[in-house]
Design a protein around this motif. Structure first.
Motif, PDB file in Angstrom:
ATOM      1  N   ARG A  32       0.520  -0.874  -0.190  1.00  0.00           N
ATOM      2  CA  ARG A  32      -0.288  -0.230  -0.253  1.00  0.00           C
ATOM      3  C   ARG A  32       0.779   1.134   0.103  1.00  0.00           C
ATOM      4  O   ARG A  32       1.888   1.657   0.927  1.00  0.00           O
ATOM      5  CB  ARG A  32      -0.513  -0.181   1.485  1.00  0.00           C
ATOM      6  N   HIS A  38       6.780   5.375   7.472  1.00  0.00           N
ATOM      7  CA  HIS A  38       7.180   3.713   7.297  1.00  0.00           C
ATOM      8  C   HIS A  38       7.298   3.693   6.036  1.00  0.00           C
ATOM      9  O   HIS A  38       7.135   2.766   5.209  1.00  0.00           O
ATOM     10  CB  HIS A  38       6.962   2.835   7.690  1.00  0.00           C
ATOM     11  N   ARG A  42       3.786   0.048   1.906  1.00  0.00           N
ATOM     12  CA  ARG A  42       3.696  -0.729   3.591  1.00  0.00           C
ATOM     13  C   ARG A  42       3.503  -2.322   2.814  1.00  0.00           C
ATOM     14  O   ARG A  42       2.288  -2.347   2.084  1.00  0.00           O
ATOM     15  CB  ARG A  42       3.332  -0.281   4.207  1.00  0.00           C
ATOM     16  N   ARG A  83       5.676  -5.427  16.031  1.00  0.00           N
ATOM     17  CA  ARG A  83       5.615  -5.662  17.092  1.00  0.00           C
ATOM     18  C   ARG A  83       5.009  -6.813  18.050  1.00  0.00           C
ATOM     19  O   ARG A  83       3.994  -7.457  16.961  1.00  0.00           O
ATOM     20  CB  ARG A  83       4.379  -4.261  17.702  1.00  0.00           C
ATOM     21  N   CYS A 116       9.883   5.198  18.816  1.00  0.00           N
ATOM     22  CA  CYS A 116       8.732   4.451  18.167  1.00  0.00           C
ATOM     23  C   CYS A 116       7.189   5.231  18.659  1.00  0.00           C
ATOM     24  O   CYS A 116       6.472   5.176  18.744  1.00  0.00           O
ATOM     25  CB  CYS A 116       8.605   3.142  18.479  1.00  0.00           C
ATOM     26  N   CYS A 119       5.681   8.535  18.808  1.00  0.00           N
ATOM     27  CA  CYS A 119       4.564   8.800  17.030  1.00  0.00           C
ATOM     28  C   CYS A 119       3.242   8.131  17.890  1.00  0.00           C
ATOM     29  O   CYS A 119       2.575   8.220  18.019  1.00  0.00           O
ATOM     30  CB  CYS A 119       5.240   8.317  16.504  1.00  0.00           C
ATOM     31  N   HIS A 120       3.911   7.169  17.765  1.00  0.00           N
ATOM     32  CA  HIS A 120       2.744   6.236  17.811  1.00  0.00           C
ATOM     33  C   HIS A 120       1.426   6.188  19.546  1.00  0.00           C
ATOM     34  O   HIS A 120       0.983   5.974  19.517  1.00  0.00           O
ATOM     35  CB  HIS A 120       2.849   4.185  17.849  1.00  0.00           C
ATOM     36  N   MET A 130      -1.287   2.893  14.449  1.00  0.00           N
ATOM     37  CA  MET A 130      -1.221   3.785  14.117  1.00  0.00           C
ATOM     38  C   MET A 130      -2.092   3.942  12.655  1.00  0.00           C
ATOM     39  O   MET A 130      -2.810   3.883  11.886  1.00  0.00           O
ATOM     40  CB  MET A 130       0.108   4.171  13.897  1.00  0.00           C
ATOM     41  N   HIS A 131      -2.259   2.321  12.206  1.00  0.00           N
ATOM     42  CA  HIS A 131      -2.576   2.368  11.093  1.00  0.00           C
ATOM     43  C   HIS A 131      -3.883   2.240  11.105  1.00  0.00           C
ATOM     44  O   HIS A 131      -4.542   1.795  11.973  1.00  0.00           O
ATOM     45  CB  HIS A 131      -2.960   0.237  11.049  1.00  0.00           C
TER      46      HIS A 131
HETATM   47  C1  HEC Z   1       6.584   9.712  13.269  1.00  0.00           C
HETATM   48  C2  HEC Z   1       5.571   8.870  13.493  1.00  0.00           C
HETATM   49  C3  HEC Z   1       5.712   6.996  14.286  1.00  0.00           C
HETATM   50  C4  HEC Z   1       7.132   7.022  13.964  1.00  0.00           C
HETATM   51  C5  HEC Z   1       8.462   7.409  14.719  1.00  0.00           C
HETATM   52  C6  HEC Z   1       7.210   4.865  14.460  1.00  0.00           C
HETATM   53  N1  HEC Z   1       5.661   5.114  13.615  1.00  0.00           N
HETATM   54 FE1  HEC Z   1       4.924   3.226  13.574  1.00  0.00          FE
HETATM   55  N2  HEC Z   1       3.673   3.835  12.229  1.00  0.00           N
HETATM   56  C7  HEC Z   1       3.672   4.730  12.591  1.00  0.00           C
HETATM   57  C8  HEC Z   1       2.199   5.022  11.196  1.00  0.00           C
HETATM   58  C9  HEC Z   1       1.867   6.422  10.425  1.00  0.00           C
HETATM   59  C10 HEC Z   1       1.957   3.526  11.294  1.00  0.00           C
HETATM   60  C11 HEC Z   1       0.546   3.434  10.612  1.00  0.00           C
HETATM   61  C12 HEC Z   1       1.422   3.410   8.850  1.00  0.00           C
HETATM   62  C13 HEC Z   1      -0.557   2.383   7.578  1.00  0.00           C
HETATM   63  O1  HEC Z   1      -1.073   3.393   7.708  1.00  0.00           O
HETATM   64  O2  HEC Z   1       0.847   1.865   6.994  1.00  0.00           O
HETATM   65  C14 HEC Z   1       3.073   2.684  11.641  1.00  0.00           C
HETATM   66  C15 HEC Z   1       2.456   2.021  12.114  1.00  0.00           C
HETATM   67  C16 HEC Z   1       3.347   0.713  12.690  1.00  0.00           C
HETATM   68  C17 HEC Z   1       3.865  -0.505  12.176  1.00  0.00           C
HETATM   69  C18 HEC Z   1       2.197  -1.130  11.558  1.00  0.00           C
HETATM   70  C19 HEC Z   1       1.412  -1.393  13.061  1.00  0.00           C
HETATM   71  C20 HEC Z   1       0.733   0.120  13.266  1.00  0.00           C
HETATM   72  O3  HEC Z   1       1.075   0.772  14.944  1.00  0.00           O
HETATM   73  O4  HEC Z   1      -0.009   0.394  12.643  1.00  0.00           O
HETATM   74  C21 HEC Z   1       4.194  -0.588  13.193  1.00  0.00           C
HETATM   75  C22 HEC Z   1       5.029  -2.605  13.750  1.00  0.00           C
HETATM   76  C23 HEC Z   1       5.155   0.042  13.797  1.00  0.00           C
HETATM   77  N3  HEC Z   1       4.553   1.401  12.244  1.00  0.00           N
HETATM   78  C24 HEC Z   1       6.549   0.261  13.794  1.00  0.00           C
HETATM   79  C25 HEC Z   1       7.145   1.207  14.677  1.00  0.00           C
HETATM   80  C26 HEC Z   1       8.185   0.944  14.972  1.00  0.00           C
HETATM   81  C27 HEC Z   1       8.622  -0.809  15.364  1.00  0.00           C
HETATM   82  C28 HEC Z   1       8.818   2.405  15.181  1.00  0.00           C
HETATM   83  C29 HEC Z   1      10.407   3.101  15.749  1.00  0.00           C
HETATM   84  C30 HEC Z   1      11.674   2.143  14.978  1.00  0.00           C
HETATM   85  C31 HEC Z   1       8.184   3.087  15.051  1.00  0.00           C
HETATM   86  N4  HEC Z   1       6.852   2.365  14.299  1.00  0.00           N
HETATM   87  C32 HEC Z   1       7.612   3.908  14.488  1.00  0.00           C
HETATM   88  C33 HEC Z   1       4.286   6.402  12.932  1.00  0.00           C
HETATM   89  C34 HEC Z   1       4.765   6.183  12.786  1.00  0.00           C
END
Ligand code: HEC
Length: 135
Positions: A32, A38, A42, A83, A116, A119-120, A130-131
């Protein structure tokens, strides 16, 4: 207390019980398009326990594993964001254990990485998932 070993966990995910045999997030396809951090492509795999809960609209149970392949513009694998929900690991942030792996399995982040989680935390009320919250 939680002796998760990143390199071993990578082998578990890619060789022993390959995540590529798991279902995708319900109703979604591969690669997507989406934005940073990310992006730009993805694919979000979920293990059977997580898939069952998501399909029923229930909270993700302990043992849930989310594995997101992040691909570059040329579709080459950039990293794996992972995760796993472990009871008692980190109650302040949903008990998630986080990993960011390079394609060769080397670790870019592991455990409770502040970046991580910060932001989450925008999706605290959705178990830090966040997804679906952004496009
Ligand atoms: C600046 C914001 C940000 C940071 C920093 C970030 N993420 Fe995310 N992450 C997101 C967003 C926005 C999505 C939703 C992506 C989508 O909808 O495809 C996401 C999605 C994900 C997902 C898919 C499941 C979910 O939670 O939606 C995973 C697993 C994930 N992140 C792991 C990590 C990890 C591990 C780190 C640190 C190394 C990290 N993220 C750092 C914003 C962030």
């Amino acid at each position: 207390m939680f002796g998760l070993d990143g390199p071993k966990f990578f082998l578990y995910l890619t060789k022993d019980t390959p995540y590529t045999r798991w279902p995708l997030w319900p109703g979604e396809g591969r690669d997507r398009p989406a934005g940073e951090p990310h992006g730009p492509y993805r694919t979000l795999y979920v293990n059977p326990a997580a898939s069952a809960a998501l399909t029923r609209g229930e909270p993700l149970p302990f043992g849930s594993l989310l594995v997101m392949e992040n691909r570059a513009a040329d579709k080459s694998l950039r990293n794996l964001a992972v995760r796993i929900k472990l009871k008692g690991y980190h109650p302040e942030a949903g008990d998630w254990y986080w990993f960011l792996f390079s394609p060769d399995g080397s670790l870019q982040a592991e455990g409770k990485p502040g970046t991580c989680i910060a932001c989450h935390s925008g999706a605290k009320d959705r178990d830090f998932v966040m997804h679906g919250s952004v496009r």
